[in-house]
Design an enzyme around this catalytic site. Structure first.
Site: not given
Ligand code: G6P
Length: 615
Positions: A511, A495, A2, A27, A492, A101-102, A75, A610, A488
């Protein structure tokens, strides 16, 4: 996971906290709340939803006056996102109010004890247990808030960054940290509390970052007093001067942070290699690598640990390290690695990659590797983050703050740093000649301009997005260095547009995934000239004969794929190991435009955050 913000000083707290929460929404953003001290009592408003929803509600519900307050954007971990579970939380007497937060892992047993002593609970959260535990300790022992917080936290198992105040002592906020970040901004007899410095950067550049197991009493007139939570010893505050500026964390004229961050990549990559690479002199200098050169050169292998997009950058690095430096590499999901009882020795070098530097699983994997004797090197973006501090040495990506939840510039700058490390080691080991070494540096130096060129495909990518925006599934294929890019690209799209997408090594298509191909399936194939080009062209033919819709990512001037594909997006030519830095760009743009056309919240996709600071 959070965002928390607090203020105590001479200004109105509400606008500072509100703006701060908006900046911390990366966050978490499923609920939000603010508590203000109005001179005689605490006024609190909270709601399920975003900070904008909170603003609408709060301004109708309570007066926004007061120079002391705390706020939270959530969150959810314990308790579904709803109004009641939102923070801040009162203690039973209404004297104390807290944000957290935690996760408090032993909250159930603590809650049972408190219920026996007559406490009642409105929410399902661990946080409400903590504030009542503090109240209970304070009342029983008739002590100050700071002491009560310390005693309570010594009974707690888990992770936290907290801020709490007492309406009967409105000249102080007590904060503490274990496992979740907490910064204190120091102004002229005013103090700011936040999960990172972005909420207070326009008010002060002076900040203290609390370390794990530290708490602080932040008091008007008196300043900040920091102690170790466990043994009560005093800690000298270390006030850092922040280099971050506000412009860096705002949208800078773009509609979304994600788009801004995609366009920032030429500069971000440049900033990442600037000063570290001198092609004319044939030198790469990175202090963290130089200081530990022996360890790197004696390593039996490199183990990369990371999550999400950072894990994909790790996969790219597997090709780079093995190809250039001839060091065996294993790339691990941090969350799997840490629970697998992995075989690690003091001959292993672990590279932890993380944009935020706060990902809980990556942090735990680092601790495990260290406890078994491995040397751990961090590749982080956020300066002073937990991972940056926990690792033995490291190299920062200089991408600047990344706010969009879907990671973009962090990915390309991570690849840049990892390439520099691989090149430096390759040179030291003699696995590449000095002319190859120089050639790589010259090519890397050209990358920012080539990324700019790749961004010119934006309008064309937008027109392709229009055609495929309603597809139910996407397939992304690539080989070699561009296999991780396919993963990747698919991530994207998933997400931010919520379209199901899979990334696959192009040859593996036969396969399984080939069964999915029909005239409704868009397939993005990375088919640059360098890297198994002819093989990929054969894969494209296999798709075409099953009527799949082909979007090729090709090298400028390509004719062969153009003749087969429905659409081709060109990127400039470069050496094979650097192609991911270019082929990634149109895939980022494709996901951005599709998500936008579908009306999705690009910067804050549902269910994501994030920085994932929970396991
Ligand atoms: C979350 C974010 C991703 C990120 C991942 C790892 O899932 O939404 O964008 O790649 O965490 O985060 P980090 O800060 O360790 O790269």
């Amino acid at each position: 996971m959070c965002g928390i913000v607090g203020y105590i000083g001479h200004r109105e707290a509400y606008p500072i906290i509100l703006k701060g929460l908006k900046r911390l929404e990366y966050r978490g953003y499923d609920s939000a709340g603010i508590a203000l001290f109005d001179g005689s009592d605490i006024k609190l408003s909270k709601t399920k939803g975003k900070v904008d929803d909170l603003q609408n509600r709060l301004e109708r519900e309570i007066p926004t006056k007061g120079t002391l307050g705390i706020g939270h954007t959530r969150w959810a971990t314990h308790g579904v996102p709803n109004d009641i579970n939102s923070h801040p939380h009162y203690s039973n007497s209404g004297n104390l109010v807290i944000i957290h937060n935690g996760i408090i892992e032993n909250y159930e047993s603590l809650k049972k004890e408190l219920i026996k002593r007559g406490y009642t609970f409105k929410s399902d959260t661990d946080t409400e247990v903590l504030v009542n535990l503090i109240e209970d300790v304070k009342k029983n022992e008739d002590i100050k808030l700071g002491k009560a917080v310390q005693i309570a936290l010594n009974q707690v198992v888990g992770a936290y960054a907290i801020a709490v105040f007492d309406k009967n002592k409105p000249n102080e906020i007590v904060v503490a940290r274990l496992g979740s970040p907490l910064a204190i901004g120091i102004g002229e007899n005013e103090f700011f509390i936040a999960s990172d410095a972005s909420p207070f950067i326009e008010y002060t550049k002076n900040a203290i970052y609390l370390e794990d197991e530290e708490m602080a009493v932040v008091r008007l007139e008196k300043g900040v007093k920091i102690r170790k939570i466990k043994d009560d010893s005093l800690v000298d505050p270390y006030v850092q001067e922040l280099k971050l500026n506000l412009e860096q964390i705002e949208k800078g004229g773009y509609d979304h942070f994600m788009l801004k961050e995609i366009y920032e990549q030429p500069n971000a990559i440049l900033d990442t290699f600037r000063g570290r690479m001198l092609p004319n002199e044939g030198i790469i200098k990175m202090a963290g690598v130089e200081d530990n050169m022996k360890t790197f050169l004696n390593a039996n292998r490199i183990i990369v640990v990371a999550c999400g997009t950072s894990w994909h950058a790790g996969l790219v690095s597997e090709y780079i390290f093995e190809d250039l430096a001839r060091i065996p590499v294993e790339v691990e999901y941090a969350s799997e690695f840490r629970y697998r009882n992995p075989v690690i020795t003091d001959k292993d070098v672990v590279i932890a990659i993380s944009q935020s530097g706060e990902t809980a699983d990556t942090l735990a994997a680092i601790k495990l590797a260290k406890s078994r004797g491995a040397f751990v090197f961090g590749v982080c973006n956020v300066v002073g983050s937990s991972i940056a501090r926990e690792t033995d040495a490291g190299a920062y990506t200089h991408a600047g703050p990344e706010i969009g939840v879907a990671s973009t510039k962090a990915f390309t700058t991570q690849i840049t740093v990892l390439t520099l490390i691989a090149l430096r080691l390759a040179r030291a080991k003699g696995t590449i000649s000095s002319s190859e070494f120089r050639q790589h540096m010259i090519e890397l130096e050209l990358i920012p301009e080539k990324v700019k060129k790749s961004l010119e495909s934006d309008d064309y990518v937008k027109s392709i997005s229009e055609i495929y925006k309603n597809a139910g599934n996407f397939l992304y294929l690539g080989r070699g260095y561009n296999f991780p890019v396919a993963l990747e690209g698919a991530l994207k799209l998933k997400e931010i547009s919520y379209i199901h997408a899979e990334g696959y090594p192009a040859a593996e298509m036969k396969h399984g995934p080939i069964a999915l191909i029909d005239e409704n399936m868009p397939i993005v194939v990375i088919a640059t000239k360098k890297g198994h080009y002819e093989k990929v062209v054969s894969n494209i033919q296999e798709i075409k004969s099953r009527k799949g819709k082909i979007i090729g990512i090709v090298t400028e001037g390509d004719q062969q794929v153009k003749a087969l594909a429905d659409h081709v997006i060109e990127v400039p030519e470069t050496i094979e190991s650097l192609t991911p830095l270019l082929t990634t760009i149109p895939l980022q743009l494709l996901s951005y435009h599709i998500a936008l056309m579908l009306g999705k919240n690009v910067d804050q996709p549902r269910n994501l955050a994030k920085a994932v600071t929970v396991e």
